[in-house]
Design an enzyme around this catalytic site. Structure first.
Site, PDB file in Angstrom:
ATOM      1  N   ASP A 140       0.839  -1.201   0.000  1.00 57.61           N
ATOM      2  CA  ASP A 140       0.000   0.000   0.000  1.00 57.61           C
ATOM      3  C   ASP A 140       0.878   1.256   0.000  1.00 57.61           C
ATOM      4  OD1 ASP A 140       0.853  -0.070   2.598  1.00 57.61           O
ATOM      5  OD2 ASP A 140      -1.143  -0.063   3.505  1.00 57.61           O
ATOM      6  N   SER A 141       2.205   1.058   0.027  1.00 59.78           N
ATOM      7  CA  SER A 141       3.134   2.172  -0.226  1.00 59.78           C
ATOM      8  C   SER A 141       2.846   2.790  -1.594  1.00 59.78           C
ATOM      9  CB  SER A 141       4.585   1.694  -0.160  1.00 59.78           C
ATOM     10  OG  SER A 141       4.780   0.569  -0.985  1.00 59.78           O
TER      11      SER A 141
ATOM     12  N   GLU B  79       9.123  -3.862  10.610  1.00 53.31           N
ATOM     13  CA  GLU B  79       9.580  -2.564  10.083  1.00 53.31           C
ATOM     14  C   GLU B  79      10.093  -1.655  11.207  1.00 53.31           C
ATOM     15  OE1 GLU B  79       6.830  -0.850   7.325  1.00 53.31           O
ATOM     16  OE2 GLU B  79       7.915   1.056   7.236  1.00 53.31           O
TER      17      GLU B  79
ATOM     18  N   ASP C 232      -0.873  -6.439  -0.375  1.00 51.03           N
ATOM     19  CA  ASP C 232      -1.194  -5.750   0.883  1.00 51.03           C
ATOM     20  C   ASP C 232      -2.698  -5.524   1.036  1.00 51.03           C
ATOM     21  OD1 ASP C 232       0.281  -4.882   3.022  1.00 51.03           O
ATOM     22  OD2 ASP C 232       1.106  -3.118   1.999  1.00 51.03           O
TER      23      ASP C 232
ATOM     24  N   GLU D  33      -1.528  -5.553   8.795  1.00 52.94           N
ATOM     25  CA  GLU D  33      -0.714  -4.930   9.840  1.00 52.94           C
ATOM     26  C   GLU D  33      -1.296  -5.151  11.225  1.00 52.94           C
ATOM     27  OE1 GLU D  33      -0.029  -0.777   8.956  1.00 52.94           O
ATOM     28  OE2 GLU D  33       0.851  -1.233   6.994  1.00 52.94           O
TER      29      GLU D  33
ATOM     30  N   LYS E  90      -1.090  -9.556   3.050  1.00 51.35           N
ATOM     31  CA  LYS E  90      -0.398  -9.024   4.234  1.00 51.35           C
ATOM     32  C   LYS E  90      -1.316  -8.055   4.969  1.00 51.35           C
ATOM     33  CE  LYS E  90       3.158  -5.897   3.899  1.00 51.35           C
ATOM     34  NZ  LYS E  90       2.655  -4.736   4.690  1.00 51.35           N
TER      35      LYS E  90
HETATM   36  O1  KIV Z   1       3.476  -1.122   1.634  1.00 50.36           O
HETATM   37  C1  KIV Z   1       4.671  -1.419   1.676  1.00 50.36           C
HETATM   38  O2  KIV Z   1       5.461  -1.118   0.781  1.00 50.36           O
HETATM   39  C2  KIV Z   1       5.136  -2.158   2.829  1.00 50.36           C
HETATM   40  C3  KIV Z   1       6.617  -2.293   2.992  1.00 50.36           C
HETATM   41  C4  KIV Z   1       7.154  -1.053   3.596  1.00 50.36           C
HETATM   42  C5  KIV Z   1       7.004  -3.505   3.755  1.00 50.36           C
HETATM   43  O3  KIV Z   1       4.380  -2.600   3.635  1.00 50.36           O
END
Ligand code: KIV
Length: 263
Positions: free
Chosen positions: A46-47, A182, A85, A115, A113
């Protein structure tokens, strides 16, 4: 044609002490280039809210955004394992989490993934007991940036380090098969990797993690002012594929991260 990596393969890399190289990626062309360079895991993170959409945090990213980019990346892959994500607000209850997971796995992801721990442990348990492969994410959890008061190193004191170790064990018990950690002190990254059987992928968590991940734009030197844990692999490379290859080699051979990248 290479065989696509599986969770079993990633687990055996940890057992054999072979470091895992992971990068974020958002489209088919970069995905194919990373695949050729030997990247083991691609995260459609989600970056993308920050590096693709230009937001200041990841909070506004929607499931459709991740699904779209996951489908793009999947088209470029041959060997690399594809992780997608789950964005903010898309896994706060079991039904929503399952719907999100179905969408992202249908788009081509091999694992999702999410959080955090606490109430998320039950969500992970719910998903994994229904056939959804899950990766946890502890330490700095960017979706909670507004609660954490900024992008800061986490678990610097003994009590919060112990809590993180407990959270990692709980995620493993709930069926998570991979863990991203992280921005934590390097000794804690090492302790976490030793404490669980599942591979621990660090970002700003020290060299002793079972693998490393960076945001693609950062390691290509495109991120502007980069955090301490980032290295610019374009500095030593003639091409983007060369930068990905240098990253994979440095992670595998334990040269990245160096001491200067650790907390
Ligand atoms: O969204 C992302 O790029 C991440 C990484 C920083 C691990 O979760």
């Amino acid at each position: 044609m290479n065989k696509t990596l599986t969770v079993d393969h990633l687990a055996s890399m940890k057992r054999e002490g072979e470091k895992i190289a992971m990068l974020t990626c958002y489209d088919a062309t970069f995905a194919a280039t990373m695949d050729r360079a030997g990247v083991d895991i691609i995260l459609v993170g989600d970056s993308l809210g920050m590096v693709v959409q230009g937001r200041s945090t990841t909070v506004g990213v929607r499931v459709d955004d991740i699904a779209y980019h996951t489908a793009c990346v999947a088209k470029g892959l041959n060997r690399t394992f594809l992780l997608a994500d789950m964005p903010f607000g898309s896994y706060h209850d079991e039904t929503t989490a399952m719907e999100t997971a179905v969408e992202l796995l249908s788009a081509g992801g091999a694992m999702v993934k999410l959080e955090g721990a606490g109430p998320m442990i039950d969500i992970v348990q719910y998903l994994t007991s229904r056939g959804v492969p899950v990766c946890g994410h502890l330490g700095l959890t960017p979706q909670s940036v507004n609660q954490l008061g900024g992008f800061k190193v986490q678990a610097r004191d003994e009590e919060s380090a112990d809590r993180l170790l407990g959270d990692a064990a709980a995620l493993q018990r709930a069926g998570a098969q991979l863990l991203v950690v992280e921005c934590v002190p390097a000794p804690l990254g090492k302790a976490l990797s030793a404490a669980v059987d599942i591979p621990v992928i660090g970002i700003g968590a020290g060299a002793a993690c079972d693998g490393q991940v960076l945001v693609m734009h950062d390691m290509l030197g495109l991120g502007g002012r980069a955090p301490r844990f980032v290295a610019d692999f374009m500095q030593q490379s003639q091409s983007i594929q060369g930068a990905f290859e240098a990253y994979v080699k440095d992670v595998r051979e334990g040269r990245f991260p160096a001491k200067e990248h650790e907390y």
